[in-house]
Write an enzyme that holds these catalytic residues in place. Structure first.
Site, short mmCIF file in Angstrom:
data_model
loop_
_atom_site.label_atom_id
_atom_site.label_comp_id
_atom_site.label_asym_id
_atom_site.label_seq_id
_atom_site.Cartn_x
_atom_site.Cartn_y
_atom_site.Cartn_z
N ALA A 30 0.82 -1.21 0.00
CA ALA A 30 0.00 0.00 0.00
C ALA A 30 0.86 1.27 0.00
O ALA A 30 0.40 2.33 -0.41
CB ALA A 30 -0.91 0.00 1.22
N VAL A 40 -16.68 -1.11 15.49
CA VAL A 40 -17.99 -0.82 16.08
C VAL A 40 -18.84 -2.08 16.07
O VAL A 40 -18.89 -2.79 15.06
CB VAL A 40 -18.72 0.30 15.30
CG1 VAL A 40 -20.12 0.52 15.87
CG2 VAL A 40 -17.93 1.59 15.36
N GLU A 121 -15.45 -4.02 -3.71
CA GLU A 121 -15.01 -5.27 -4.34
C GLU A 121 -15.61 -6.50 -3.67
O GLU A 121 -15.96 -7.50 -4.32
CB GLU A 121 -13.47 -5.36 -4.29
CG GLU A 121 -12.87 -6.59 -4.91
CD GLU A 121 -13.16 -6.69 -6.41
OE1 GLU A 121 -12.65 -5.87 -7.17
OE2 GLU A 121 -13.91 -7.61 -6.80
N VAL A 124 -19.43 -8.62 -4.36
CA VAL A 124 -19.80 -9.65 -5.34
C VAL A 124 -18.74 -10.75 -5.35
O VAL A 124 -17.56 -10.47 -5.54
CB VAL A 124 -19.91 -9.06 -6.77
CG1 VAL A 124 -20.33 -10.15 -7.76
CG2 VAL A 124 -20.88 -7.90 -6.81
N GLY A 126 -17.28 -12.56 -3.13
CA GLY A 126 -16.28 -12.62 -2.06
C GLY A 126 -14.84 -12.47 -2.51
O GLY A 126 -14.40 -11.38 -2.84
N GLY A 179 -23.32 -24.85 8.17
CA GLY A 179 -23.17 -23.40 8.25
C GLY A 179 -23.13 -22.71 6.90
O GLY A 179 -22.86 -21.52 6.81
N ASP A 193 -30.00 -13.09 -3.15
CA ASP A 193 -28.60 -12.73 -2.93
C ASP A 193 -27.87 -12.62 -4.28
O ASP A 193 -27.15 -11.65 -4.54
CB ASP A 193 -27.96 -13.82 -2.04
CG ASP A 193 -26.46 -13.69 -1.95
OD1 ASP A 193 -26.00 -12.79 -1.23
OD2 ASP A 193 -25.75 -14.49 -2.59
N LYS A 197 -26.13 -9.19 -6.38
CA LYS A 197 -24.78 -9.15 -6.96
C LYS A 197 -24.85 -8.89 -8.47
O LYS A 197 -24.04 -8.16 -9.02
CB LYS A 197 -24.06 -10.48 -6.68
CG LYS A 197 -23.84 -10.70 -5.17
CD LYS A 197 -23.46 -12.15 -4.89
CE LYS A 197 -23.26 -12.40 -3.41
NZ LYS A 197 -23.15 -13.83 -3.10
N1 LIG Z 1 -20.10 -13.41 5.64
C1 LIG Z 1 -19.73 -13.49 4.39
O1 LIG Z 1 -19.19 -14.49 3.92
C2 LIG Z 1 -19.96 -12.31 3.47
C3 LIG Z 1 -19.53 -12.40 2.13
C4 LIG Z 1 -19.70 -11.29 1.28
C5 LIG Z 1 -20.32 -10.15 1.76
N2 LIG Z 1 -20.75 -10.12 3.07
C6 LIG Z 1 -21.39 -8.90 3.54
O2 LIG Z 1 -20.59 -8.32 4.55
C7 LIG Z 1 -21.42 -7.67 5.51
C8 LIG Z 1 -21.10 -8.25 6.90
O3 LIG Z 1 -21.39 -9.62 6.90
P1 LIG Z 1 -20.98 -10.56 8.14
O4 LIG Z 1 -21.25 -11.96 7.69
O5 LIG Z 1 -19.65 -10.20 8.64
O6 LIG Z 1 -22.10 -10.13 9.20
P2 LIG Z 1 -22.15 -10.49 10.76
O7 LIG Z 1 -21.27 -11.62 11.07
O8 LIG Z 1 -23.59 -10.55 11.12
O9 LIG Z 1 -21.51 -9.18 11.44
C9 LIG Z 1 -22.18 -7.95 11.49
C10 LIG Z 1 -21.44 -7.06 12.47
O10 LIG Z 1 -22.05 -5.78 12.46
C11 LIG Z 1 -22.40 -5.38 13.78
N3 LIG Z 1 -23.60 -4.60 13.68
C12 LIG Z 1 -24.76 -4.91 13.04
N4 LIG Z 1 -25.65 -3.89 13.13
C13 LIG Z 1 -25.03 -2.92 13.84
C14 LIG Z 1 -25.42 -1.63 14.30
N5 LIG Z 1 -26.63 -1.14 14.02
N6 LIG Z 1 -24.54 -0.91 15.02
C15 LIG Z 1 -23.30 -1.41 15.30
N7 LIG Z 1 -22.87 -2.62 14.91
C16 LIG Z 1 -23.74 -3.36 14.18
C17 LIG Z 1 -22.60 -6.69 14.53
O11 LIG Z 1 -22.38 -6.45 15.92
P3 LIG Z 1 -22.46 -7.67 17.00
O12 LIG Z 1 -21.28 -8.56 16.66
O13 LIG Z 1 -22.30 -7.01 18.31
O14 LIG Z 1 -23.79 -8.33 16.78
C18 LIG Z 1 -21.50 -7.56 13.91
O15 LIG Z 1 -20.26 -7.31 14.54
C19 LIG Z 1 -22.85 -7.91 5.05
O16 LIG Z 1 -23.29 -6.80 4.32
C20 LIG Z 1 -22.75 -9.12 4.16
O17 LIG Z 1 -23.75 -9.16 3.16
C21 LIG Z 1 -20.58 -11.16 3.92
#
Ligand SMILES: NC(=O)c1ccc[n+]([C@@H]2O[C@H](COP(=O)([O-])OP(=O)(O)OC[C@H]3O[C@@H](n4cnc5c(N)ncnc54)[C@H](OP(=O)(O)O)[C@@H]3O)[C@@H](O)[C@H]2O)c1
Length: 421
Positions: A30, A40, A121, A124, A126, A179, A193, A197
């Protein structure tokens, strides 16, 4: 470069971990250190492996002046839209993995961002760098079509149905146990979903402005073991595809649905929870991308690539081109889709039924390409017939299916799957 991670869950936790583990390498690439200074969350008492300070006060974090980039990894649509808009109004850079946010608000966010960096990035496929590939590597091409397997959960279920002869319910249960599927799997298996994308990719390739409600979205829940078997007999496999296809200089077809694809197509080899995307351009013909479409580390890899781009000062137009210099494509109506179709029709085992079916198909302009009949069990009084058609108009197929459904010899609502060759 100082980074705040809004949401330290599956992805956010790994973003922090990788930035710390690979600090030396990332700094070298970088040109500056990328430091996760605050995360947060909602619940401060949850255990997490990321070794960064945490806050549950999102408003105070987004107003901090000492942060250079905010990484939105909370999920949802309206709440992150509100938060990201606030940040962009303050001219602070944003990176997100949130496809739902972009499916609904990408053009508003692009407008708001202006020249402020906005990376997505990870939204879509991952770990596959498909946004960069489309926006940069393939930018000389007229994109003819994009065909993607963009939902790992559905692909895992269909792969298991095919390889282990499982029915849909058992394959879904297994995906949930491992899972790969949520307790409520509708978003994945219903095609939503993948549609989110697809809309993002279609913006880069075509400037298409639709929302999920504007495009054809069908899931995999009506696919049966019989369909998998007979698709194989017709030398196809069934995949949940996201398709963007240029019709002419101003119209594009966008659709997500299960589709029969030839057994020898490269995408048919994308198995399990993996993703694959084939892009067809007028200069480079076909280019295929394969890799993990989800998972904390693979998705974090894409998030960090955006952070490195921002640190390097790389600037690409957010949605791929300067709008005023190119016509946006409009989304073609679903009824105008033209493709081949596979039909499954369960009927009473009576004389003359086949002739009645072929009459209805032909009266609706459908011509049959091939036909198979499932051998009848001794105890059964009905038979299942399978057809594939030559290229036909979606509106004609829908009308024929409606007419067939009204016949007294029909045992089960006729079912069709589009064929993509
Ligand atoms: N997981 C995947 O493989 C994947 C792949 C591609 C894209 N994404 C995208 O990436 C994003 C995150 O996914 P994730 O799987 O990491 O979700 P996740 O495991 O549910 O994590 C969400 C995080 O956000 C926090 N959060 C939610 N609402 C909040 C609020 N109002 N204020 C403060 N903190 C808040 C949660 O806090 P707590 O931990 O305290 O509940 C948690 O730490 C999503 O948009 C998802 O579509 C995920």
């Amino acid at each position: 470069m100082r980074v705040a991670i809004l949401g330290v869950g599956t992805v956010g936790n790994e973003v922090a971990n990788i930035l710390i583990e690979n600090e030396k390498l990332i700094t070298a690439r970088a040109g500056v250190k990328i430091e996760p200074v605050i995360g947060v969350v909602r619940d401060l008492s949850k255990k997490r492996s990321a070794k960064i300070p945490l806050s549950d006060d999102i408003n105070s974090v987004i107003n901090r002046d000492d942060i250079d980039v905010f990484v939105e990894l909370m999920g949802g649509v309206e709440k992150p839209y509100e938060i990201v808009s606030e940040i962009l109004k303050r001219k602070k850079a944003v990176v997100t993995a949130n496809k739902a946010l972009l499916a609904y608000h990408r053009y508003e966010l692009e407008n708001l961002a202006g020249s402020t960096p906005f990376g997505y990035e990870a939204s879509v496929a991952g770990g596959i760098p498909i946004i960069k590939a489309l926006r940069e590597g393939l930018s000389a091409n007229k994109i003819e079509k994009i065909i993607g397997i963009l939902n790992g959960t559905s692909n895992y279920i269909l792969t298991n149905m095919m390889q282990k002869n499982e029915n849909f319910e058992d394959a879904l249960k297994k995906a949930q146990e491992l899972g790969y599927a949520e307790a409520d799997p509708t978003f994945d298996i219903g095609g939503f979903d993948a549609a989110h994308k697809l809309l993002i990719l279609a913006s880069i390739a075509y400037g298409a402005q639709g929302r999920p409600e504007d495009i054809l979205i069908k899931g995999i829940d009506r696919i049966s073991k019989e369909d998998i078997y007979f698709a194989h007999e017709f030398e196809y496999v069934i995949k949940l595809l996201a398709i963007a296809k240029r019709i002419d200089e101003s119209r594009v077809e966008l659709r997500v649905h299960p589709a029969l694809i030839p057994q020898n197509a490269m995408l048919s080899k994308v198995g399990g929870a993996m993703n694959g995307v084939s892009v067809f351009g007028d200069c480079m013909s076909e280019s295929m991308f394969y890799g993990p479409g989800a998972g904390g580390r693979a998705t974090a890899s894409a998030v960090i690539s955006d952070l490195i781009d921002i640190a390097r000062g790389n600037k690409s137009p957010i949605l791929g081109y300067k709008k005023e210099l190119e016509n946006d494509f409009v989304i073609s109506p679903m009824s105008e889709i033209r493709t081949k179709y596979y039909l499954r029709i369960r009927v009473k085992d009576e004389k003359g039924v086949l002739a009645k079916i072929t009459n209805i198909l032909s009266e609706n302009n459908l011509s049959i390409d091939s036909f198979l009949q499932k051998p009848k069990q001794k105890t059964e009084e009905c038979v299942t017939l399978f057809f594939t058609t030559h290229t036909s108009l979606e509106a004609d197929v829908k009308r024929a299916m409606g007419e067939l459904d009204a016949q007294e010899f029909i045992i089960q609502r006729p079912f069709m799957i589009r064929i993509e060759e």
